[in-house]
Design a protein around this motif. Structure first.
Motif, short mmCIF file in Angstrom:
data_model
loop_
_atom_site.label_atom_id
_atom_site.label_comp_id
_atom_site.label_asym_id
_atom_site.label_seq_id
_atom_site.Cartn_x
_atom_site.Cartn_y
_atom_site.Cartn_z
N LEU A 210 37.46 49.09 49.80
CA LEU A 210 37.06 48.16 48.74
C LEU A 210 36.65 46.85 49.40
O LEU A 210 37.50 46.14 49.95
CB LEU A 210 38.20 47.93 47.76
N PRO A 211 35.35 46.51 49.36
CA PRO A 211 34.93 45.26 49.98
C PRO A 211 35.56 44.08 49.25
O PRO A 211 35.65 44.08 48.02
CB PRO A 211 33.41 45.25 49.76
N LEU A 212 36.00 43.09 50.00
CA LEU A 212 36.47 41.85 49.40
C LEU A 212 35.31 40.86 49.46
O LEU A 212 34.41 40.93 48.65
CB LEU A 212 37.72 41.34 50.12
N ALA A 213 35.29 39.99 50.43
CA ALA A 213 34.21 39.00 50.52
C ALA A 213 34.08 38.56 51.97
O ALA A 213 34.90 38.92 52.81
CB ALA A 213 34.50 37.81 49.60
N GLY A 214 33.06 37.75 52.22
CA GLY A 214 32.84 37.25 53.57
C GLY A 214 33.15 35.77 53.65
O GLY A 214 33.30 35.08 52.62
N ALA A 215 33.27 35.26 54.87
CA ALA A 215 33.56 33.84 55.09
C ALA A 215 33.10 33.46 56.48
O ALA A 215 32.83 34.33 57.31
CB ALA A 215 35.06 33.58 54.95
N ALA A 235 36.84 26.70 56.73
CA ALA A 235 36.08 27.92 56.40
C ALA A 235 35.43 27.73 55.04
O ALA A 235 35.81 26.83 54.28
CB ALA A 235 37.02 29.13 56.37
N TYR A 236 34.46 28.60 54.78
CA TYR A 236 33.88 28.64 53.44
C TYR A 236 33.47 30.06 53.10
O TYR A 236 33.30 30.90 54.00
CB TYR A 236 32.70 27.66 53.30
N SER A 237 33.34 30.29 51.81
CA SER A 237 32.94 31.61 51.31
C SER A 237 32.14 31.38 50.04
O SER A 237 32.50 30.49 49.26
CB SER A 237 34.18 32.44 51.01
N LEU A 301 38.85 32.84 50.22
CA LEU A 301 38.71 34.09 49.46
C LEU A 301 39.56 34.03 48.19
O LEU A 301 39.10 34.39 47.10
CB LEU A 301 39.16 35.28 50.32
N ILE A 302 40.78 33.58 48.34
CA ILE A 302 41.70 33.53 47.20
C ILE A 302 41.17 32.59 46.12
O ILE A 302 41.29 32.87 44.92
CB ILE A 302 43.11 33.10 47.67
N MET A 303 40.54 31.49 46.52
CA MET A 303 39.98 30.56 45.52
C MET A 303 38.91 31.24 44.68
O MET A 303 38.70 30.89 43.53
CB MET A 303 39.36 29.34 46.21
N ARG A 304 38.19 32.20 45.28
CA ARG A 304 37.08 32.84 44.56
C ARG A 304 37.49 34.12 43.83
O ARG A 304 36.72 34.65 43.03
CB ARG A 304 35.94 33.16 45.53
N LEU A 305 38.69 34.63 44.12
CA LEU A 305 39.11 35.90 43.51
C LEU A 305 39.54 35.67 42.07
O LEU A 305 40.46 34.90 41.81
CB LEU A 305 40.27 36.51 44.32
#
Ligand code: AMP
Ligand code: GLY
Length: 428
Positions: A210-215, A235-237, A301-305
């Motif tokens: 399951l793809p999550l996201a990139g950063a 970091a940023y995503s 990642l957590i901020m965007r989930l």
């Protein structure tokens, strides 16, 4: 066929670790309707706002297992690599306690660079040309054939310090000698890859991915990607370099063949898989794997989930990822690491931080603690990387402006941060 999951609500979770990554995970887990009680061992002053701290270190495996049994923990989430490589997952599961992996056998993807490179050869996974050596003369001859710059790596966990990118023959030969004779380890010599670096994260249940996201991380200590390597200064995503096409190639050519190989070898990989990539002309190559979330990449990642993190991690352990779909904010998240002056070298410890409450009021901002403790009513810095000032915005520009607005409100004369986090994305 969908199996009914074993879990109901009112679950008791234990999170292991004490950094900014764990604060972000604790923040998301504490918001889950599934989680009734959240412990964190050992945690930090920020984590204490969302979890009950347990004074057990992440590498005290016996005590962690005993605690989980005594407290009837339903699920354990292990943040850092060291306890995973040391076999904490295996120990917990043997004691009947479910946990997010990988197993020690799976954690070899982070624990042994040589293993990963040989797996890439076996499965035709795009990566830098390489060879493994335990003899300095042979290593020097192969390195000379690759030209300069060339990459010299010690095998085994080295917290990012086991890699030398040698720009001269003298530097190359010094790195080969010192890594072979001081550490007494096997080394790798690798072709130097040019391109843009990015991190991509997935969950795997051993079979499904399951793809999550990139950063994108910023590994160097100072502005303009100068200075020594660190654990990550910001970091940023999402990462603009990770287009849908690049993500598709990463999954098909790199991640899925790895998960298949691990299953074929009877060491199925279950947990978070973090691929460090070098991308050139839209073609990703694997630099390395980590068997956990990145720190500070996890924070963005957590901020965007938008979906429930607890449900996703439980489904990973339950081999149910094929039934899961995650929702992500299309906003940008950016985190600025505030570190103690001197980091990553010798740094000041025990300095006071003030005015965090005001900084946390900035719109879209969450401050994750990486190394803090309360002492006599004062918030003290207790490590190298100390705070992760994280913001969500409509664009990277907005997220960056919000994060630095909060940084500027924090009163911590003994701290510093890079002022250019996000520069690659802004340059586009
Ligand atoms: P690693 O510990 O393998 O992640 O290496 C640390 C850093 O060194 C990576 O994040 C890259 O920036 C850099 N690096 C490692 N291997 C290579 C390579 N083959 N070519 C270029 N840069 C590399
Ligand atoms: N930020 C790099 C890492 O977590 O390994």
């Amino acid at each position: 066929m969908t199996r009914k999951p074993w879990w109901g609500e009112n679950l008791r979770f234990l999170l292991v670790g004490s950094g900014g990554r764990e604060h972000a995970l604790a923040w998301a887990l504490s918001a889950s309707p599934l989680v009734d009680k959240l412990y964190c061992a050992p945690g930090n002053a920020g984590i204490a706002h969302v979890a009950e701290r347990v004074p057990i270190d992440a590498l005290e495996l016996d005590r962690l297992v005993d605690f989980a049994k005594a407290e009837k923990i339903d699920f354990v989430v292990i943040g850092p690599e060291a306890p995973l490589v040391a076999g904490l997952w295996d120990r917990l599961e043997a004691a009947g306690i479910r946990a997010l992996g990988p197993s020690a056998a799976g954690a070899v993807l982070e624990g042994s660079k040589g293993y990963v490179k040989d797996l890439c050869t076996a499965k035709d996974i795009p990566t830098a040309a390489y060879a493994r050596f335990s003899d300095a003369g042979a290593a020097r001859r192969f390195a000379a054939s690759l030209g300069l710059p060339v990459v010299v790596k010690a095998d085994g966990l080295a917290a990012g310090k086991g890699v030398v990118i040698a720009a001269s023959e003298a530097e190359r030969d010094r790195a080969i000698e010192s890594m072979l004779y001081n550490a007494g380890q096997e080394i790798l010599i690798e072709e130097y890859l040019e391109g843009e670096e990015a991190s991509f994260f997935v969950l795997s249940d051993g079979e499904n991915v399951l793809p999550l996201a990139g950063a994108q991380d910023h590994k160097r200590a100072f502005v303009g990607d100068n200075g020594p390597n660190t654990g990550g200064m910001g970091a940023y995503s999402p990462a603009p370099v990770l287009t849908q096409a690049v993500i598709g190639r990463t999954l098909e050519k790199i991640i899925k063949p790895t998960i298949t190989a691990m299953a074929e070898r009877a060491t199925p990989y279950m947990g978070v898989l973090y691929a460090g990539l070098m991308i050139k002309n839209g073609e990703p190559k694997l630099i390395e794997y980590n068997c956990r979330f990145g720190d500070p990449e996890c924070q963005v990642l957590i901020m965007r989930l938008k979906s429930d993190l607890a449900a996703a991690l439980l489904a990973t352990r339950d081999r149910q990822l094929n039934h899961l779909d995650l929702r992500w904010s299309d906003h940008a998240a950016l985190t600025v690491v505030m570190a103690a002056r001197g980091y990553p070298g010798e740094y000041t410890k025990g300095s006071e931080i003030r005015n965090l409450d005001a900084a946390a009021q900035v719109e879209g901002v969450q401050i994750f603690h990486a190394a803090t403790e309360w002492r006599d009513g004062k918030l003290m810095a207790t490590g190298g990387r100390v705070l992760d000032v994280t913001a969500l915005g409509n664009t990277v520009v907005e997220a960056q402006a919000r994060a630095y607005r909060a940084v500027d409100l924090i009163d911590w004369p003994d701290g510093f941060c890079r002022r250019d986090i996000g520069w690659r994305a802004l340059q586009r």
